[in-house]
Design an enzyme around this catalytic site. Structure first.
Site, PDB file in Angstrom:
ATOM      1  N   CYS A 111     -88.724  51.098  41.168  1.00 33.85           N
ATOM      2  CA  CYS A 111     -88.487  49.658  40.999  1.00 33.85           C
ATOM      3  C   CYS A 111     -87.178  49.234  41.665  1.00 33.85           C
ATOM      4  CB  CYS A 111     -88.480  49.352  39.499  1.00 33.85           C
ATOM      5  SG  CYS A 111     -87.872  47.722  39.074  1.00 33.85           S
ATOM      6  N   CYS A 135     -84.568  47.660  39.387  1.00 36.62           N
ATOM      7  CA  CYS A 135     -84.018  48.692  38.496  1.00 36.62           C
ATOM      8  C   CYS A 135     -82.926  49.476  39.213  1.00 36.62           C
ATOM      9  CB  CYS A 135     -85.112  49.650  38.042  1.00 36.62           C
ATOM     10  SG  CYS A 135     -86.445  48.877  37.105  1.00 36.62           S
TER      11      CYS A 135
END
Length: 139
Positions: A59, A62
């Site tokens: 991600c 992230c």
């Protein structure tokens, strides 16, 4: 602010490490429900508020917020910082109704007191400062 929706990953994608460290400093990686339970007990015993970061290695948002999360863990040692890989603990993450990553839960005595979805750095900092301030007022 960025957030990723859960996706399946291939073994090849899984083995490609991003070079971004999700743990370190005072961030603890949760790999089992037993380690989650252990950290919850530890936080309750020590009177610490927990910030649980439900994340994924693939991600982008992230990866973007991971360095700040580690930095905050060093700055606010009165809090417990956890990271849970949604792909490693799929059923556990589903039980928390994770729809996008990163999702941050703020827990006191095992109960949710706040939540943040997405890699919103200013909002994450604001929520942490608010929690630290409210904890110091209670003492």
């Amino acid at each position: 602010m960025g957030a990723c929706v859960s996706k399946s990953k291939t073994k090849e994608q899984d083995s490609e490490q991003s070079g971004v460290e999700f743990t370190g400093a005072n961030v603890h990686l949760i790999t089992t429900t037993e380690s989650w339970d252990q950290k919850m007990e530890e936080a309750k015993r020590d009177g610490k508020t927990v910030i649980a970061n439900f994340s994924a290695t693939w991600c982008g948002p992230c990866k973007m917020i991971a360095p700040l999360y580690r930095e905050l863990s060093e700055q606010y040692t009165s809090l417990m910082f956890l990271v849970i890989d949604v792909d490693e603990l799929t059923d556990f993450s589903t039980s928390w109704d994770i729809k996008a990553t990163p999702t941050f839960f703020f827990l006191r005595d095992g109960q949710q007191i706040d939540k943040l979805v997405g890699a919103n750095k200013p909002e994450l900092q604001k929520k942490i400062i608010s929690i630290v301030d409210s904890a110091s007022c209670q003492k």
